[in-house]
Write a protein that holds these residues in place. Structure first.
Motif, mmCIF file in Angstrom:
data_model
loop_
_atom_site.group_PDB
_atom_site.id
_atom_site.type_symbol
_atom_site.label_atom_id
_atom_site.label_comp_id
_atom_site.label_asym_id
_atom_site.label_seq_id
_atom_site.Cartn_x
_atom_site.Cartn_y
_atom_site.Cartn_z
ATOM 1 N N ALA A 18 0.842 -1.203 0.000
ATOM 2 C CA ALA A 18 0.000 0.000 0.000
ATOM 3 C C ALA A 18 0.878 1.254 0.000
ATOM 4 O O ALA A 18 0.634 2.195 -0.776
ATOM 5 C CB ALA A 18 -0.936 -0.005 1.205
ATOM 6 N N MET A 19 1.884 1.282 0.852
ATOM 7 C CA MET A 19 2.717 2.495 0.923
ATOM 8 C C MET A 19 3.515 2.700 -0.371
ATOM 9 O O MET A 19 3.638 3.820 -0.860
ATOM 10 C CB MET A 19 3.657 2.440 2.139
ATOM 11 N N ARG A 20 4.028 1.612 -0.940
ATOM 12 C CA ARG A 20 4.784 1.762 -2.199
ATOM 13 C C ARG A 20 3.841 2.197 -3.326
ATOM 14 O O ARG A 20 4.200 2.986 -4.195
ATOM 15 C CB ARG A 20 5.476 0.445 -2.566
ATOM 16 N N SER A 21 2.629 1.661 -3.299
ATOM 17 C CA SER A 21 1.646 2.032 -4.330
ATOM 18 C C SER A 21 1.245 3.503 -4.182
ATOM 19 O O SER A 21 1.122 4.234 -5.172
ATOM 20 C CB SER A 21 0.445 1.093 -4.199
ATOM 21 N N LEU A 22 1.072 3.930 -2.954
ATOM 22 C CA LEU A 22 0.692 5.327 -2.706
ATOM 23 C C LEU A 22 1.775 6.294 -3.198
ATOM 24 O O LEU A 22 1.487 7.318 -3.827
ATOM 25 C CB LEU A 22 0.423 5.524 -1.207
ATOM 26 N N VAL A 23 3.039 5.924 -2.925
ATOM 27 C CA VAL A 23 4.138 6.779 -3.385
ATOM 28 C C VAL A 23 4.111 6.884 -4.915
ATOM 29 O O VAL A 23 4.288 7.954 -5.491
ATOM 30 C CB VAL A 23 5.494 6.221 -2.882
ATOM 31 N N LYS A 24 3.835 5.752 -5.576
ATOM 32 C CA LYS A 24 3.868 5.759 -7.044
ATOM 33 C C LYS A 24 2.647 6.401 -7.670
ATOM 34 O O LYS A 24 2.748 7.077 -8.691
ATOM 35 C CB LYS A 24 3.943 4.315 -7.559
ATOM 36 N N THR A 25 1.458 6.168 -7.100
ATOM 37 C CA THR A 25 0.232 6.569 -7.798
ATOM 38 C C THR A 25 -0.517 7.727 -7.146
ATOM 39 O O THR A 25 -1.368 8.345 -7.779
ATOM 40 C CB THR A 25 -0.764 5.394 -7.874
ATOM 41 N N GLY A 26 -0.276 7.977 -5.851
ATOM 42 C CA GLY A 26 -0.995 9.072 -5.163
ATOM 43 C C GLY A 26 -2.398 8.697 -4.730
ATOM 44 O O GLY A 26 -3.164 9.559 -4.299
ATOM 45 N N TRP A 27 -2.765 7.430 -4.816
ATOM 46 C CA TRP A 27 -4.148 7.037 -4.482
ATOM 47 C C TRP A 27 -4.168 5.679 -3.781
ATOM 48 O O TRP A 27 -3.373 4.789 -4.092
ATOM 49 C CB TRP A 27 -4.982 6.925 -5.768
ATOM 50 N N LEU A 28 -5.069 5.527 -2.834
ATOM 51 C CA LEU A 28 -5.393 4.226 -2.214
ATOM 52 C C LEU A 28 -6.900 4.212 -2.014
ATOM 53 O O LEU A 28 -7.511 5.265 -1.806
ATOM 54 C CB LEU A 28 -4.746 4.094 -0.834
ATOM 55 N N ASN A 29 -7.471 2.999 -2.004
ATOM 56 C CA ASN A 29 -8.895 2.949 -1.689
ATOM 57 C C ASN A 29 -9.085 3.137 -0.177
ATOM 58 O O ASN A 29 -8.123 3.149 0.597
ATOM 59 C CB ASN A 29 -9.558 1.671 -2.230
ATOM 60 N N TYR A 30 -10.333 3.269 0.229
ATOM 61 C CA TYR A 30 -10.654 3.575 1.621
ATOM 62 C C TYR A 30 -10.066 2.541 2.591
ATOM 63 O O TYR A 30 -9.476 2.885 3.613
ATOM 64 C CB TYR A 30 -12.188 3.630 1.755
ATOM 65 N N THR A 31 -10.242 1.273 2.254
ATOM 66 C CA THR A 31 -9.808 0.190 3.149
ATOM 67 C C THR A 31 -8.304 0.241 3.393
ATOM 68 O O THR A 31 -7.832 0.075 4.526
ATOM 69 C CB THR A 31 -10.206 -1.169 2.528
ATOM 70 N N LEU A 32 -7.556 0.503 2.320
ATOM 71 C CA LEU A 32 -6.096 0.566 2.486
ATOM 72 C C LEU A 32 -5.691 1.820 3.264
ATOM 73 O O LEU A 32 -4.742 1.789 4.050
ATOM 74 C CB LEU A 32 -5.400 0.528 1.128
ATOM 75 N N ARG A 33 -6.425 2.906 3.055
ATOM 76 C CA ARG A 33 -6.117 4.129 3.828
ATOM 77 C C ARG A 33 -6.310 3.861 5.315
ATOM 78 O O ARG A 33 -5.510 4.274 6.150
ATOM 79 C CB ARG A 33 -7.011 5.293 3.394
ATOM 80 N N GLU A 34 -7.394 3.170 5.614
ATOM 81 C CA GLU A 34 -7.643 2.852 7.028
ATOM 82 C C GLU A 34 -6.523 1.976 7.580
ATOM 83 O O GLU A 34 -6.048 2.180 8.689
ATOM 84 C CB GLU A 34 -8.947 2.045 7.129
ATOM 85 N N MET A 35 -6.136 0.999 6.753
ATOM 86 C CA MET A 35 -5.165 0.021 7.235
ATOM 87 C C MET A 35 -3.789 0.638 7.502
ATOM 88 O O MET A 35 -3.185 0.377 8.542
ATOM 89 C CB MET A 35 -5.054 -1.106 6.205
#
Ligand SMILES: Cc1cc2nc3c(=O)[nH]c(=O)nc-3n(C[C@H](O)[C@H](O)[C@H](O)COP(=O)(O)OP(=O)(O)OC[C@H]3O[C@@H](n4cnc5c(N)ncnc54)[C@H](O)[C@@H]3O)c2cc1C
Length: 462
Positions: free
Chosen positions: A307-324
């Motif tokens: 999730a953190m690597r994906s966020l750095v690359k794309t700037g987006w996470l779904n709600y569940t991953l943000r919570e996690m």
């Protein structure tokens, strides 16, 4: 002179300040780059890049109507003083969500100039009042963009129209590699592709990390930066719903509408000092190494790292991953949530202070005593059973057999993978966290599935 001051409303359609100002004749559409705003801990170069793309689009739309978009890289007060020198008096047309609204109100009051503020005023009303105000805003017809925009021939030298001058303005942070591009045209395309095709599996895919990146609307960054109004989205979706003959498709669209309106009703007030103090008492000492490993996606817990690597690359996470990811750093690791919250804000392209702060406060126990403590391994198995998301973002785990992908430390050849062992035992850490959070509540209710928060989308337990 009628100044249209843009900030988080970078569009021309359904934009009341433009429509009202244009009725008065000559206007000066203006975007001020206030250096202090971009120094705020929550903003980064990825937001700025999105804003620049949005301004390019807006500038093009204004030029098509015979006008020009003006810029200034200066303090708002300095710009306004120069405008006063040039025009003797100014009227300012602005949306309520502008980040510089407070400063503008203060300056305009002091200098006795006329200010026109648009958008629902929801900060000072009751929950019921909010609902009513939001509804009446949503029910109003969309506002057409003016056919013509007349701008003055002479402008003070503190303003310029050449966009190249803003490209090199320095903002901290990491540039985005595979993010969404800003602009009203992109926002409209994104809405259309969602309504025509992508919404088909909206509900079933909403928690799943990879499918949700296609099936959810992906409108959040456009909403946050005002490339499209919520009213436009709502009315276009309602039109589609009325024409819709397929019951399943109707369900998808209704679920989407309900999230969209929940966003409009989210009002974030600062948490109480007492609650901040109580929560801070149960926290561990700050651990910079843990914090850095969390940012870098090196905690050793695959779904958190992906999730953190994906966020750095794309700037987006779904709600569940943000919570996690939030629960992991602030609850499981029991670190203070302030710094992590600012880092996340910088990374989310759709960063909206009201929504972000509301959810972070809720997850970390600053708003409610019912704190969710997520077990990332368990949730990972539910939302990404084959580990496709983990493999996509953690190359070290690309070839690991599926039965180990969520818990690679159990894999016999783990030490050959080059992936770190987990920095903590999640189950033990969550148990300790639960005890500490329970110590805050008088009743000391037992943990477990009852611990779900107000707006939970998945049932988390330890
Ligand atoms: C810790 C945390 C921080 C968040 N920070 C932000 C933020 O800064 N900006 C932001 O736009 N959203 C935020 N959200 C809410 C939500 O995760 C995102 O809106 C959503 O993931 C955006 O993707 P989408 O546009 O495809 O959403 P969709 O599911 O397609 O929803 C459509 C729109 O509805 C609104 N929305 C969706 N889910 C929610 C929700 N749970 N609460 C309120 N509004 C919602 C958003 O405006 C979204 O664009 C946060 C959630 C959490 C748990």
């Amino acid at each position: 002179m009628n100044i249209i001051l843009f900030d988080r409303d970078l569009r021309i359609f359904d934009h009341q300040p433009i429509a009202e100002a244009a009725k008065m004749g000559e206007v000066l559409p203006l975007y001020i780059i206030e250096p202090s705003q971009w120094e705020d801990a929550a903003y980064s170069v990825r937001h700025f890049q999105f804003v620049v793309e949005s301004l390019e689009d807006l500038s093009h739309q204004i030029e098509k109507r015979g006008g020009k978009l003006f810029f200034s890289i200066n303090k708002m007060c300095d710009v306004f003083e120069k405008l006063m020198e040039a025009y003797e008096s100014i009227n300012v047309f602005i949306h309520r969500n502008s980040r510089i609204l407070k400063k503008v109100i203060e300056w305009m009051g002091k200098n006795q100039q006329r200010l026109f503020i648009y958008g629902a005023e929801i900060d000072q009303v009751s929950a019921r009042g909010v609902k009513k105000q939001v509804q009446s805003y949503l029910d109003e017809p969309l506002i057409q963009a003016p056919d013509e925009i007349q701008v003055p021939e002479e402008t003070p030298s503190i303003l310029f129209t050449d966009m190249k001058k803003i490209y090199h303005f320095h903002v901290k942070g990491q540039r985005i590699r595979f993010g969404q591009q800003g602009g009203e045209s992109r926002a409209i395309e994104t809405l259309e592709s969602f309504l025509e095709e992508r919404c088909a599996n909206y509900i079933v895919n909403q928690h799943k990390p990879l499918p949700s990146s296609f099936s959810s609307s992906r409108l959040s960054a456009y909403i946050s930066w005002g490339n499209i109004s919520v009213r436009t989205i709502l009315q276009k979706t309602s039109e589609k719903l009325q024409l819709c003959e397929n019951d399943d498709e109707k369900l998808q669209l209704e679920a989407f509408l309900s999230k969209l309106t929940s966003m409009m009703r989210t009002v974030c007030h600062p948490p109480e000092d007492k609650q901040i103090e109580e929560v801070s008492r149960i926290k561990k000492d700050w651990n910079e190494e843990w914090f850095q490993r969390w940012i870098e996606g090196m905690t050793g817990v695959p779904v958190i790292d992906a999730a953190m690597r994906s966020l750095v690359k794309t700037g987006w996470l779904n709600y569940t991953l943000r919570e996690m990811v939030t629960s992991f750093i602030a609850n499981t690791l029991l670190l203070d949530g302030q710094k992590p919250s600012a880092v996340l804000a910088q990374l989310y392209l759709d960063y909206d202070p009201a929504l972000h702060d509301f959810y972070v406060q809720q997850i970390t126990g600053l708003r409610t005593k019912k704190v969710k403590i997520a077990n990332p391994v368990k949730i990972s198995k539910q939302i990404d059973p084959e580990g496709g998301f983990i493999r996509r973002y953690i190359s070290e785990l690309e070839t690991i057999p599926v039965e180990y992908v969520h818990e690679p430390w159990l894999y016999p050849a783990f030490y050959q993978l080059g992936y770190p062992p987990p920095m903590i035992d999640v189950v033990k850490a969550n148990k300790l966290a639960r005890q500490r959070f329970d110590s805050l509540t008088k009743q000391n209710k037992p943990s477990g599935k009852n611990g779900e928060g107000e707006t939970g989308q998945l049932s988390f337990d330890i």
